[in-house]
Structure formats: C-alpha cells, structure tokens
Write an enzyme that holds these catalytic residues in place. Structure first.
Site, short mmCIF file in Angstrom:
data_model
loop_
_atom_site.label_atom_id
_atom_site.label_comp_id
_atom_site.label_asym_id
_atom_site.label_seq_id
_atom_site.Cartn_x
_atom_site.Cartn_y
_atom_site.Cartn_z
N GLY A 273 0.98 -1.31 0.10
CA GLY A 273 0.04 0.02 0.09
C GLY A 273 0.86 1.32 0.06
O GLY A 273 2.10 1.21 0.18
N PRO B 182 2.47 4.77 1.33
CA PRO B 182 2.92 5.21 2.55
C PRO B 182 2.02 5.84 3.47
O PRO B 182 1.26 6.72 3.02
CB PRO B 182 4.09 6.34 2.25
N GLY B 183 2.04 5.70 4.73
CA GLY B 183 0.93 6.26 5.75
C GLY B 183 -0.40 5.68 5.74
O GLY B 183 -1.15 6.13 6.48
N THR B 184 -0.51 4.45 5.05
CA THR B 184 -2.02 3.61 5.06
C THR B 184 -2.26 2.83 6.16
O THR B 184 -3.41 2.46 6.35
CB THR B 184 -2.10 3.02 3.66
N GLY B 185 -1.14 2.66 6.94
CA GLY B 185 -1.31 1.90 8.24
C GLY B 185 -0.89 0.48 8.25
O GLY B 185 -1.43 -0.33 8.83
N THR C 155 1.84 -0.98 9.00
CA THR C 155 2.65 -1.44 10.34
C THR C 155 1.70 -1.50 11.34
O THR C 155 1.71 -2.51 12.35
CB THR C 155 3.86 -0.25 10.77
N HIS D 31 -5.47 35.61 -11.95
CA HIS D 31 -5.07 34.48 -12.04
C HIS D 31 -6.00 33.59 -11.38
O HIS D 31 -6.54 32.50 -11.97
CB HIS D 31 -3.79 33.93 -11.74
N GLU D 32 -6.32 33.85 -9.97
CA GLU D 32 -7.14 32.68 -9.14
C GLU D 32 -8.68 32.74 -9.64
O GLU D 32 -9.09 31.85 -9.51
CB GLU D 32 -6.90 32.94 -7.70
N HIS E 219 -9.23 30.55 -12.54
CA HIS E 219 -9.12 29.41 -12.38
C HIS E 219 -10.63 28.94 -11.63
O HIS E 219 -11.28 28.04 -12.27
CB HIS E 219 -8.26 28.82 -11.12
#
Length: 631
Positions: free
Chosen positions: A224, A226-229, A231, A446-447, A450
């Site tokens: 998975g 990184p950081g998905t759990g 461990t 610019h913003e 968007h």
C-alpha cells in the site's frame, strides 16, 4: 540409604552452576559487565597508587648536584647510600640538611667506590625495577587499543558484546501484553482487516484449521501507499492474537560485513521458533527483497546472500510451525518473484487509501482524546480531505489541536480543521509577505480565472475557497476545490474539463493584461502531463487510435517511475504524439478563452472581491457560483 536433601545439588552441572553463581559467574549480563569493568578499575587504581607513591617519595627527597654529593662524601656527611644504574640516593648527616634524604644523578666515576671505602661510608647496590615502565610502555597502550577497537566494533555491530553480536538480529520484541493495539485502533481499511482475521483465528485456535487438513499461509505481504497503516495493521494482528511480535526493518539486515545479513536472518528465525507461535514483521521489505539480477555490477553481493537465506528460512527443509511472517512494502513491483510465490508470501493484502467513510472512521479514532466544538462535522472534514491516508489524518488532527491551543481555545473548532487542511496542502500562510499592487492584481485575476472556469465547465469539482494570501514556498494564491465523492476513474470529458481549469489562470492574465507571468508554470506542467497521459497511456487520441505508447513501469503506490526501457515507436509516431498533445492543449485554451471572454464581468467582480477581502468563500462564493452557472 539416606535420601538426598532438597537443597543438595542433583548433578555435578548444577553444583558447578551454584559455585559459579556464588563467585559471581551466574549473574546477569549487567553484573558480568560490572565485574569486567571492575578489573580495569583495579588495574587503574594500582597504577595511580604506584604513581602517587613515587611522587610522594620524590617530594621527600632533595635533588643535589653530583659535585655537591662528592663534597659531602669527602666530609663524611652521608650514609645509607643506595646506588643503582642511573641514580644515587642516601641520607645527609651534617649541616643544614642533616637527616634529609637526597638523590643525585649517577655519573661514570671509577674512583667513587674507592672514595666511599676510604671514608668508611656504607653503600649498597640495587637492580633497576622496570616492571612499572614495562606496564606503562606495553600493557597500557595495548589496553587502550583494545578498548578503542571494542568501541568501534560496538558502533558497527550495534551490540554491547562487540564483534560477537554483529550477526545477532537487532529486532524489537514485544510480548503479548506490550503491543497494546487491536483492530479497534484500526479504521478505514476494513477489507484488509477481514483478510487478516483468519491469521488471528489460526494463532488463537490452530486446531480449527488443522483438523480439516488446512494450512495457514506462511507469509502475509501488506502492500500500500506510505502512511496507510501497514505497520499498525501488523501490530493489531499481534495484539488481537496475543502472541509475541518480532519487528525489524529491511535495512537492519544490511551491513558492511559480508555474511552478516544472512546470519541475522538465521538468528531471527531461531529466536522466533523458540517463541512460537509468534509473528515476525519485516518493515520496508523492498530494502531486503529486491529482485536478484538488478545490480548492474554483479549478482553475488551481500544483499542477495541475505535474500537467499530469507528464502530458505521461509520455505526450506525445516518447518517453521507457528511462525507467521508479515512484511510491508510500497514497492511490490521490484520484489523478487521467489518471495511472492505460494509457500512464502502466500497472501497479498492491499492496504488502500481510505474512502470518505474510512476517513471519517479514522478521524473518529484520532479525535478520541481531543475536545471538539459543537460545530465540528467529521463527515465534512472527511469530504475535504480526498487522498489523505491515516498518517495524513493523524497529522491533520494534531495541527488543528495545535492551532486551537495557539489561539487559547478550550475546544477545537471547524475553523481550525479547515485551516489545518489548507496548511497541509498549501503550506504555511504568509500574511506578512509584501507584494506590490500590480503583482497582487495579477494573482487575483489568475485565481479568479481558475475559479470561474471551474464554475463554468460541467465536470469540474465545486470550488470551496479562493485566496490570494501566499502560502508555502512559491504559492502566491490558490483555488481550493472539494470533490463531492471519491473517484477511481476519469472519463475523457472530465480530463478535458480539468485541462480547462488548469489553463484558466494563464488565459485570464493574457485576456486582462495582454501579457503573461511566470505564475502559471505549475499549471502548465500539470496540464501537459494530463494531455500526454491521454495520448500515450489512455488511448484517448482520435488520430493515434487505441494504442498505448509507454511501457515504462510505474510504482503502484509511489509517484515515481522505474528506469525507462527506451522508445518503442518510430520518429514519425513521436511527431504525431507531440502534435496530439499540442492539439489537446490548444483546444482547451480556445475553450477557456471563450468562457472568460463571455463572462468577463464575473471575472472582474471576483478579482475585485479578492483584492478587497483576499479570501472568497462561504455564502458569497456560493451566490457568485449560482450566478455564473445560470448564465
């Protein structure tokens, strides 16, 4: 026959053990280290005492010249002379220095003995004692060298016993009650939890499977992002099963000494067998299990020896009954195929990024000990954080709590959660960064470009906030869109609309100021990546047809690619690919220019509001969006 007393030793070995214990040999490692160091303390004390004794004796003696000594001999004013190879010592009997000990350097004088006999002065010879000099010149440097070498070995080997511990596995061992994590502490990955329930059932009740002839998988590979759990999930399995948990990282096996990695693998499995049933968890398996043959220098290196030993331990001639191996990686595509075959890592469990319900469940776990205000809606927070994994959500809750504490609040409110999300995504807000009026106006248009394009195209995510407050390193403003649901597929029309939104800022600058700035660099890069993927990977080009022109392997969970394999199409096709990418971007540009030209009044209105308020959100934004969509 008399019976043995219960306190009598039952064997010679036991009697010897008791003798060793009484002498200090049966104590713990800490006690043995104390005895070992006490020997060095004793030797050091002897040297210090000897040195102090010599210094005190030297202080009691007076040093005189040899000529003065000869004069005292002529006067008969010395006695108890001791003559050695380099020095003459004795006692003065007359004058101001009477009853004082003296010392002088011996000079080669053949008449000295005759002179002493002539005056009737008693003298004796003494051999020079070089024991202390030998200790200081040989043993002491050797002892310092041994201590320094032992220090280096401990630093490289990582153990208190120096070179003897280099081959020992450096794992963390958690007992049954030390893990302290169960499946109640894991959320957002329910499918993975269900997959691992069978492992827990086997460790708790192995007879249930063995009576039917079933065998539990020997290895479970958690893959998975990184950081998905991953461990955390492995610890939860150990906590639920109530068995010892051996935890190591893949890099812990790698060492500069040849053969150390394989020795550590053997030691790890040997200790695991002694504590079976148990779980061995190897984090970052790709550091150890990278496919053999990828090394361009040579195939027989230390890492491959370590991998070979791991393969043998997992499925060799010896059975590892009761030992379950779990591993985690985010690079499964580079693992050796021998590791992934049945009999080794039988089961592959995908630990995916959580969906909106999973993120809400994760937020509930991380906010157990956080004082939340009444306005906090965790479901809304989960909707605002698409793509966040468990580690990101834990960081989000912590950032929100720190913001509330910084503002001297008693509870964490929704405003803190929103600001924490913006801080994680865009960086720290920099209100004190000074921009000149012209630059601020360019950023505002610019913003606004968007946001206005996102409000106008049908397949764009709703705009949640528009700001011209600088954030992070280079972001002078940002437009935040909030998806209404988690998406796993993108259609061609949705990708084209996303192209339009990315080009909205650049086209707005060109339309209003007749010139362009460098602020659209990231927008253009992302737009080019989307157009290239549409043409080369997704087969969305009408001219090139249903073909994919890339064979570059990509990581499923990391945003990196492997080494390119080279181009497998002609130069003419490459020109057609470039032309198609340019055509898609130009079509999106013309479409955006038409939208902003027809809705120029809304563009000016939005930019003016941003210049006055710096932030446009909430009800004002919703009202403006409804007006734009109605036209």
């Amino acid at each position: 026959m008399a019976q043995k007393s219960e306190k009598d030793p039952t064997s010679l070995k036991e009697w010897m053990d008791r003798v060793k214990e009484s002498m200090g040999g049966g104590g713990s490692d800490h006690q043995r280290r104390k005895m070992h160091f006490s020997f060095w303390y004793f030797l050091l004390a002897l040297l210090v005492i000897s040195w102090i004794h010599d210094v005190m004796v030297q202080q009691q003696r007076i040093q005189i010249a040899y000529s003065q000594f000869k004069e005292l001999v002529h006067q008969g004013a010395v006695k108890n002379l001791v003559i050695d190879a380099n020095r003459i010592t004795g006692e003065i009997t007359q004058g101001d220095l009477a009853n004082r000990r003296f010392a002088t350097v011996r000079v080669e004088d053949p008449d000295l003995v005759r002179l002493l006999d002539q005056h009737g002065i008693a003298y004796t010879g003494r051999l020079e004692n070089r024991i202390l000099e030998a200790i200081l010149s040989w043993l002491l440097p050797m002892a310092i060298f041994i201590l320094f070498w032992g220090f280096l070995i401990r630093r490289m080997g990582g153990g208190p016993q120096g070179v003897l511990s280099v081959g020992k596995a450096r794992m963390k061992i958690y007992a049954e009650k030390q893990v302290g994590i169960t499946f109640d502490d894991v959320a957002g990955i329910d499918e993975a939890k269900v997959e691992l329930q069978e492992i827990v059932e086997f460790l708790k009740n192995p007879e249930k499977f063995q009576r039917l002839g079933g065998k539990i998988p020997k290895g479970v590979l958690l893959v998975g992002a990184p950081g998905t759990g991953k461990t955390l999930l492995a610890k939860a399995v150990a906590g639920e099963a109530g068995v010892p948990f051996f935890s190591m990282s893949g890099s812990d096996f790698v060492e500069m000494f040849v053969g150390v990695g394989a020795a550590r693998v053997r030691d790890l499995f040997a200790q695991a067998k002694q504590n079976a049933p148990c779980i061995i968890f190897i984090d970052e398996l790709d550091a150890l299990g990278k496919a053999r043959g990828l090394n361009p220098v040579g195939g027989h290196d230390e890492r491959e020896q370590t991998l070979n030993q791991l393969l043998v331990e997992m499925d060799g001639f010896e059975a590892n009954s009761g030992v379950i191996i779990m591993a985690a990686t985010n690079r499964p595509e580079i693992l050796d195929p021998a590791l992934l075959r049945p009999g080794r890592f039988d089961r592959h469990v995908a630990v995916d990024k959580p969906d909106i319900r999973g993120r809400e469940a994760i937020l509930k776990i991380h906010t157990r000990d956080v004082q939340l205000a009444d306005d906090v809606d965790l479901q809304k927070v989960a909707a605002m954080t698409p793509g966040f994994v468990g580690a990101d959500l834990a960081n989000l809750v912590n950032e929100a709590a720190l913001l509330a504490a910084r503002r001297n609040k008693d509870e964490v409110g929704m405003a803190e959660f929103q600001e924490a999300i913006e801080r994680i995504i865009g960086g720290l807000e920099k209100k004190n960064r000074a921009m000149n009026p012209k630059e601020k106006k360019i950023v505002a248009y610019h913003e606004a470009g968007h946001a206005l394009v996102a409000m106008s195209v049908p397949n764009a995510d709703p705009v949640n906030k528009v700001s011209i407050i600088p954030r992070g390193i280079a972001a002078l403003g940002y437009t935040q869109q909030m998806p209404t649901e988690d998406r796993y597929l993108m259609t061609r029309e949705e990708l084209l609309d996303r192209l339009c939104v990315l080009l909205g800022g650049r086209v707005a600058e060109e339309l209003v100021f007749g010139d362009v700035s460098t602020g659209a660099q990231n927008d253009l890069q992302r737009a080019t990546d989307i157009a290239r993927s549409m043409v080369m990977e997704y087969g969305m080009s009408e001219i090139l047809g249903l073909m994919s022109f890339t064979r570059e392997p990509r990581s499923a969970f990391l945003d990196v690619g492997m080494t390119p394999r080279g181009r497998e199409y002609s130069e003419k096709t490459a020109q057609e690919i470039d032309a198609e990418i340019r055509r898609l971007i130009e079509e999106a540009y013309n479409r955006v220019r038409g939208i902003l030209t027809s809705k120029r009044a809304y563009l000016d209105q939005m930019a003016q509001t941003l210049l006055e308020q710096e932030v446009l959100e909430g009800e004002a934004l919703r009202e403006l969006e409804s007006q734009v969509r109605s036209t």
